[in-house]
Scaffold this motif. Structure first.
Motif, short mmCIF file in Angstrom:
data_model
loop_
_atom_site.label_atom_id
_atom_site.label_comp_id
_atom_site.label_asym_id
_atom_site.label_seq_id
_atom_site.Cartn_x
_atom_site.Cartn_y
_atom_site.Cartn_z
N UNK A 327 0.81 -1.22 0.00
CA UNK A 327 0.00 0.00 0.00
C UNK A 327 0.84 1.28 0.00
N UNK A 328 1.97 1.26 0.75
CA UNK A 328 2.82 2.45 0.79
C UNK A 328 3.44 2.72 -0.57
N UNK A 329 3.91 1.68 -1.24
CA UNK A 329 4.49 1.85 -2.58
C UNK A 329 3.44 2.37 -3.55
N UNK A 330 2.25 1.82 -3.46
CA UNK A 330 1.19 2.26 -4.37
C UNK A 330 0.88 3.74 -4.18
N UNK A 331 0.86 4.20 -2.95
CA UNK A 331 0.65 5.64 -2.71
C UNK A 331 1.74 6.45 -3.38
N UNK A 332 2.97 6.02 -3.22
CA UNK A 332 4.10 6.79 -3.72
C UNK A 332 4.25 6.70 -5.24
N UNK A 333 3.55 5.78 -5.88
CA UNK A 333 3.60 5.70 -7.34
C UNK A 333 2.64 6.68 -8.00
N UNK A 334 1.78 7.32 -7.24
CA UNK A 334 0.99 8.42 -7.79
C UNK A 334 1.96 9.54 -8.18
N UNK A 335 1.94 10.01 -9.43
CA UNK A 335 2.95 10.99 -9.89
C UNK A 335 3.02 12.24 -9.03
N UNK A 336 1.89 12.77 -8.62
CA UNK A 336 1.90 14.00 -7.81
C UNK A 336 2.51 13.72 -6.44
N UNK A 337 2.10 12.63 -5.83
CA UNK A 337 2.63 12.25 -4.51
C UNK A 337 4.13 11.97 -4.61
N UNK A 338 4.53 11.29 -5.67
CA UNK A 338 5.94 10.93 -5.84
C UNK A 338 6.80 12.18 -5.97
N UNK A 339 6.36 13.13 -6.76
CA UNK A 339 7.14 14.35 -6.96
C UNK A 339 7.24 15.14 -5.66
N UNK A 340 6.15 15.23 -4.91
CA UNK A 340 6.17 15.95 -3.65
C UNK A 340 7.13 15.27 -2.66
N UNK A 341 7.09 13.95 -2.59
CA UNK A 341 7.99 13.21 -1.69
C UNK A 341 9.45 13.34 -2.15
N UNK A 342 9.65 13.40 -3.46
CA UNK A 342 11.01 13.53 -3.99
C UNK A 342 11.63 14.85 -3.57
N UNK A 343 10.88 15.93 -3.69
CA UNK A 343 11.38 17.24 -3.26
C UNK A 343 11.68 17.23 -1.76
N UNK A 344 10.79 16.62 -0.98
CA UNK A 344 10.99 16.55 0.47
C UNK A 344 12.22 15.71 0.82
N UNK A 345 12.47 14.65 0.06
CA UNK A 345 13.62 13.79 0.31
C UNK A 345 14.92 14.56 0.11
N UNK A 346 15.02 15.27 -1.00
CA UNK A 346 16.23 16.06 -1.26
C UNK A 346 16.43 17.13 -0.19
N UNK A 347 15.37 17.76 0.22
CA UNK A 347 15.45 18.80 1.24
C UNK A 347 15.93 18.22 2.57
N UNK A 348 15.40 17.05 2.93
CA UNK A 348 15.81 16.41 4.18
C UNK A 348 17.28 16.04 4.15
N UNK A 349 17.73 15.45 3.05
CA UNK A 349 19.14 15.06 2.95
C UNK A 349 20.06 16.27 3.01
N UNK A 350 19.67 17.34 2.36
CA UNK A 350 20.51 18.54 2.31
C UNK A 350 20.57 19.27 3.65
N UNK A 351 19.44 19.36 4.32
CA UNK A 351 19.38 20.17 5.53
C UNK A 351 19.74 19.41 6.79
N UNK A 352 19.39 18.14 6.87
CA UNK A 352 19.60 17.40 8.11
C UNK A 352 20.82 16.49 8.09
N UNK A 353 21.23 16.05 6.90
CA UNK A 353 22.29 15.04 6.84
C UNK A 353 23.41 15.42 5.88
N UNK A 354 23.70 16.70 5.78
CA UNK A 354 24.77 17.15 4.90
C UNK A 354 26.13 16.77 5.48
N UNK A 355 27.09 16.50 4.61
CA UNK A 355 28.44 16.17 5.06
C UNK A 355 29.08 17.34 5.78
#
Length: 375
Positions: A327-355
């Protein structure tokens, strides 16, 4: 500053997983800031001579020899042990990625004998255990190292409590929290129309690769053109994964390419719509951080050390157990949901876990430890 990073094993198959990736990321970052960071480890699985450099980091690798049938705990190198004292004396700080094995324990003890600042980072590999070998090694070396190290780095509060329990109540452990960092990466391109789902970690029981495969039929019912990749070195689960693939009749949709190099891993992550890691009690998985860094949404379990951050940021989905994966994968395969999560993922990596943030913390630890030995 001359910093020696010590890990158990480096191999082309990346069999030892996250600790090696962390050591290399830290070493490269330190070198970019002008420090002389080097790697000391066993090497195995290479064609021809062992390399003297790994991803731009000078490395001294010794051929792994198996002394005991105990997984990574049973491998070592007499030559590495014979030169451990000389190796640590050449460093200003010795940073050991500690496990209960015959590589990192002897080198850490050599650093103590040489009076060198010793920084331990255990990656969840040293925790309370009832296993006989663990009890013996704890009594012979681990407790002494935890109590006498200049600093002990931990990822989560759960790991810190475990380390303190192993060390025992007599001497406080000098702990500092250091999260895993991930280098900045170019974002993934727009995903192709056919969904591509990725698992890329060691094929071992705790990682639960079969849970990923078990979710395939339900996902295919809604996305019949989906492709699934189960990548990683085999640590006992490959045969079971392949048997389940055959039993479910999804062999044409699931590929098992084996271990991935660092470059191949990033390429697979960029091609994936969703990265799935069903493992339990995973402290701080580098593969998830790498997925976030390229903007690939993730699905992890509640016991993953990154679950809270992922859920809070909206960078993917957190599930209670295997039944929630499809069910979680199916939610994330919605194009709009996927793009929103993708932007959030990059933001999280950059702001919280930068080298940069991780290295700032680490260099402050090194400075304190070095100053302590010079007082």
């Amino acid at each position: 500053m001359r910093v020696l990073h010590v890990v158990t094993l480096h191999s082309p198959s990346h069999a030892f997983g996250g600790p090696v990736r962390v050591a290399l990321n830290l070493s490269r970052g330190l070198r970019e800031r002008g420090h002389d960071a080097r790697l000391l480890a066993l090497g195995d699985g290479f064609e021809g001579p062992l390399p003297t450099e790994v991803e731009g980091v000078p490395a001294r690798l010794f051929q792994a020899r198996r002394l005991l049938p105990l997984g990574f705990s049973g491998i070592t190198s007499p030559a590495l042990l014979a030169t451990a004292g000389r190796s640590v004396r050449q460093a200003d700080v010795v940073h050991v990625h500690l496990a209960r094995d015959l590589v990192t324990l002897p080198v850490a003890l050599a650093a103590l004998r040489a009076g060198k600042p010793l920084v331990l980072q255990t990656h969840g590999m040293v925790d309370p255990s009832d296993r006989l070998l663990a009890k013996v090694l704890d009594a012979l070396a681990v407790r002494r190292l935890l109590r006498r190290a200049s600093a002990v780095l931990y990822l989560t509060g759960h790991e810190r409590k475990g380390l303190e329990a192993v060390a025992g109540p007599s001497t406080p452990v000098n702990t500092t929290r250091l999260v895993n960092g991930v280098p900045a990466q170019e974002p993934r391109p727009a995903p192709s129309s056919a969904p591509r789902l990725l698992y890329a970690a060691r094929l071992q029981a705790r990682k639960r690769p079969q849970d990923f495969v078990a979710a395939v039929p339900e996902i295919l019912r809604h996305h019949p053109d989906a492709r699934f990749v189960v990548a990683g070195p085999d640590e006992g689960e490959l045969a079971s994964v392949q048997a389940l693939v055959g039993e479910l009749g999804v062999a044409e949709r699931v590929s098992c390419p084996g271990p991935l190099s660092g470059t191949e891993m990033l390429s697979e992550l960029r091609a994936a719509h969703v990265y799935v890691l069903p493992s339990v009690d995973e402290p701080f998985p580098m593969s998830v951080l790498e997925a976030l860094s390229v903007g690939t949404p993730v699905v992890v379990t509640r016991s993953n050390g990154l679950a809270h951050d992922i859920e809070e940021a909206g960078a993917g989905r957190v599930v209670a157990d295997a039944s929630g994966i499809a069910p979680a994968v199916r939610e994330l395969l919605d194009p709009v949901v996927n793009e929103r999560a993708s932007v959030a993922a990059r933001k999280l990596a950059t702001e919280a876990f930068s080298m940069d943030a991780v290295l700032d913390t680490l260099l402050a630890v090194y400075d304190r430890c070095y100053a302590g030995t010079q007082a």
